[in-house]
Design a protein around this motif. Structure first.
Motif, short mmCIF file in Angstrom:
data_model
loop_
_atom_site.label_atom_id
_atom_site.label_comp_id
_atom_site.label_asym_id
_atom_site.label_seq_id
_atom_site.Cartn_x
_atom_site.Cartn_y
_atom_site.Cartn_z
N TYR A 177 -13.45 7.30 4.20
CA TYR A 177 -13.10 7.04 2.70
C TYR A 177 -12.29 8.34 2.45
O TYR A 177 -11.76 8.26 1.28
N GLU A 178 -12.37 9.55 3.19
CA GLU A 178 -11.42 10.55 2.63
C GLU A 178 -10.79 11.01 3.75
O GLU A 178 -11.22 11.03 4.88
N MET A 179 -9.57 11.54 3.58
CA MET A 179 -8.71 12.11 4.50
C MET A 179 -8.12 13.66 3.94
O MET A 179 -7.66 13.56 2.89
N ASN A 180 -8.70 14.73 4.77
CA ASN A 180 -8.28 15.82 4.19
C ASN A 180 -8.92 16.22 2.76
O ASN A 180 -8.12 16.78 1.95
N GLY A 181 -10.06 15.70 2.37
CA GLY A 181 -10.61 15.94 1.28
C GLY A 181 -10.23 15.21 0.01
O GLY A 181 -10.79 15.34 -1.02
N THR A 182 -9.48 14.23 0.15
CA THR A 182 -9.03 13.23 -0.85
C THR A 182 -9.15 11.75 -0.52
O THR A 182 -9.20 11.79 0.85
N PRO A 183 -9.02 10.82 -1.27
CA PRO A 183 -8.86 9.29 -1.00
C PRO A 183 -7.71 9.14 0.10
O PRO A 183 -6.77 9.79 0.01
N ILE A 184 -7.94 8.47 0.95
CA ILE A 184 -6.94 7.99 1.99
C ILE A 184 -5.83 7.37 1.29
O ILE A 184 -5.99 6.61 0.41
N PRO A 185 -4.54 7.90 1.56
CA PRO A 185 -3.30 7.51 0.75
C PRO A 185 -3.19 5.87 1.07
O PRO A 185 -3.56 5.42 2.36
N MET A 186 -2.86 5.03 0.42
CA MET A 186 -2.70 3.70 0.46
C MET A 186 -1.91 3.30 1.68
O MET A 186 -2.36 2.28 2.18
N LEU A 187 -0.74 4.10 2.03
CA LEU A 187 -0.02 3.64 3.14
C LEU A 187 -0.62 4.21 4.30
O LEU A 187 -0.27 3.64 5.43
N ASN A 188 -1.77 4.81 4.23
CA ASN A 188 -2.58 5.19 5.52
C ASN A 188 -3.89 4.42 5.52
O ASN A 188 -4.69 4.80 6.46
N GLY A 189 -4.03 3.55 4.97
CA GLY A 189 -4.98 2.51 5.12
C GLY A 189 -6.06 2.49 3.93
O GLY A 189 -7.54 2.14 4.18
N TYR A 190 -5.99 2.93 2.71
CA TYR A 190 -6.84 2.96 1.61
C TYR A 190 -7.52 1.52 1.43
O TYR A 190 -6.73 0.46 1.61
N PRO A 191 -8.65 1.63 1.37
CA PRO A 191 -9.60 2.55 0.65
C PRO A 191 -10.47 3.04 1.98
O PRO A 191 -11.22 3.88 1.89
N LEU A 192 -10.58 2.03 3.12
CA LEU A 192 -11.25 2.58 4.30
C LEU A 192 -10.34 2.37 5.48
O LEU A 192 -9.69 1.56 5.85
N LYS A 193 -10.77 3.24 6.41
CA LYS A 193 -9.86 3.37 7.66
C LYS A 193 -10.97 3.59 8.67
O LYS A 193 -11.78 4.49 8.65
N LEU A 194 -10.82 2.96 9.71
CA LEU A 194 -11.55 2.97 11.08
C LEU A 194 -11.21 4.21 11.76
O LEU A 194 -10.13 4.23 12.18
#
Length: 365
Positions: A177-194
Motif C-alpha cells: 500500500y506504499e511505494m517509496n514511503g508514499t501511497p502508490i501512484p494511481m498509474l502504478n496500481g493504487y491503492p494496492l499492488k501485489l
C-alpha cells in the motif's frame, strides 16, 4: 493500442516516453536509473486493459478474499494498516517485455527500451498473514489475484494472475500500500499492488481488488494463453522453428544494461570514463559483472555496489579509457551465483525475458 511516440507528462508523473495511450504505457528515461531507487514520478507504467482505475474512495474500498477459505474477508485500507504486521522490501519490478526493441528479428508488442522497469521500496502486508486470517481450507492449491481494470468490450477477461498456495504463503509475497514511503501512484496500481519479488511484473497485479483461493489449479486467460514462453534453456527458440511447448513466464532472467554512456554522446580519446550500469536476476544472486571494449573478444571485471536488497538490482561500474580515436563496441555481461553467464544470442516469439548480452557503440574523438 495505437502507436505513440515522444515524451509526455501524465498525472503524478514526470516527462516519460509514451508507447501507447490506451491503456497508458510509459517508459522511464534511462538517466533516471543513475539513482538506486526509482522515483515514483518516473516509475514505468504498464496496464493491460483500457479501462484503468482513475478514482478510488479509500473509505469505502474493500479488498475481498474468498474461495476455499473458512472466513471470507472484506478488508479496508485501515484494516490492512492496523490489523496486520507491516513488512517492507526493496525489489525490482520489471516488465517481461523490457528491452523487447533489441530482439532480432523484431517481434510484435510494445517496443520497450531498457526503461520498462524500476527499483522501489515496497511496504505492505504479507499475503501469508491475510490468508492465515481467512483460514485456508485443506486441499487448496492455487491463489488468484484480480485487478480492478476492465476491458472496453464484453467478454474481455479481467486481468487475473495466480500463484501456487506455497508461493503465495512463503512470507515474501506482499500486498503493498506504499511505494517509496508514499501511497502508490494511481498509474502504478493504487491503492494496492501485489509484489511478487523475483518474478516479472505481469504477476504484480495493480489496483488489486480480489483474492480467491482455489482447490484446483486456476485456469484463466492470463495464465493459460498470455505471458507464456518456450520451455527451453535460456527461454529461447528459433524464428523458423517455434517450439510447441510453452510454460507461464515467471522468474526474472539474468541481465545487465548500460546506464552510462548511452552511445549518443561522443567521447574523447585518452580521457578516463566511468562505465556504469545495472544487473539483476530473480534474487538468487550475481557473482560477477564483466565489461568488454572490443565487442566481447576480451573482458575485464567490473566492480559491484553492495546489495541493497536480495531482489533489488545492483549497480556496476568500470573505469575505462579509449586509447585512440574511432568506434568501440562496448558490451556487458553478468554471471549468477550458480555460474550461469549471459549468452550472446537469444530470441523468442514474444520478445520476453531478455537475457542476451547488451552492446552499445561509442565514438571516441
Amino acid at each position: 493500442m495505437p502507436a505513440a511516440t515522444g515524451m509526455v507528462k501524465y498525472p503524478e508523473k514526470g516527462e516519460m516516453r509514451l508507447l501507447t495511450d490506451r491503456p497508458p504505457q510509459l517508459e522511464t528515461p534511462l538517466e533516471v536509473f543513475k539513482k538506486d531507487i526509482t522515483p515514483n514520478e518516473f516509475f514505468f507504467v504498464r496496464w493491460h486493459l483500457a479501462e484503468i482505475v482513475r478514482r478510488i474512495d479509500e473509505d469505502t474500498f474493500r479488498l475481498r478474499i474468498g474461495g476455499a477459505v473458512a472466513h471470507p474477508l472484506e478488508l479496508s485500507m485501515n484494516d490492512l494498516r492496523t490489523k496486520f504486521p507491516a513488512d517492507s522490501m526493496v525489489a525490482l519490478c520489471i516488465c517481461s517485455g523490457n528491452s523487447r526493441a533489441s530482439f532480432d528479428p523484431k517481434v510484435p508488442g510494445s517496443q520497450w527500451g531498457n526503461g520498462a522497469m524500476g527499483n522501489a521500496k515496497w511496504k505492505g502486508v504479507r499475503v501469508k498473514d491475510i490468508l492465515a486470517m481467512a483460514g485456508v481450507q485443506k486441499g487448496a492449491v492455487d491463489v488468484s489475484f484480480a485487478g480492478m481494470d476492465k476491458g472496453t468490450l464484453p467478454g474481455v477477461p479481467g486481468f487475473t494472475k495466480s500463484l501456487s498456495i506455497d508461493h503465495a504463503t512463503d512470507g515474501e509475497v506482499l500486498i503493498a500500500y506504499e511505494m517509496n514511503g508514499t501511497p502508490i501512484p494511481m498509474l502504478n496500481g493504487y491503492p494496492l499492488k501485489l509484489v511478487v519479488p523475483g518474478w516479472y511484473a505481469s504477476y504484480w497485479v495493480g489496483a488489486l481488488g480480489n483474492i480467491e483461493v482455489h482447490k484446483e489449479k486456476y485456469k484463466g486467460f492470463w495464465m493459460e494463453k498470455a505471458y507464456r514462453i518456450a520451455n527451453t534453456p535460456g527461454r529461447t527458440e528459433r524464428p523458423d522453428s517455434l517450439v510447441k511447448e510453452t510454460i507461464p513466464l515467471t522468474t526474472v532472467q539474468l541481465h545487465s544494461i548500460f546506464v552510462s554512456p548511452t552511445g549518443a554522446e561522443p567521447l574523447k580519446a585518452g580521457q578516463k570514463y566511468t562505465l556504469e550500469g545495472l544487473t539483476f536476476n530473480d534474487g538468487s544472486g550475481i557473482s560477477r559483472v564483466e565489461v568488454s571494449a572490443d565487442g566481447g573478444k576480451t573482458w575485464a571485471a567490473a566492480t559491484m555496489d553492495p546489495e541493497i536488497g536480495k531482489y533489488s538490482w545492483r549497480r556496476w561500474k568500470h573505469e575505462w579509457t579509449p586509447a585512440t580515436t574511432g568506434s568501440y563496441d562496448l558490451a556487458v555481461r553478468a554471471t549468477d551465483s550458480k555460474g550461469n553467464t549471459q549468452p550472446e544470442k537469444q530470441w523468442n516469439r514474444s520478445g520476453y525475458a531478455r537475457g542476451f548480452i547488451e552492446h552499445i557503440k561509442v565514438q571516441a574523438q
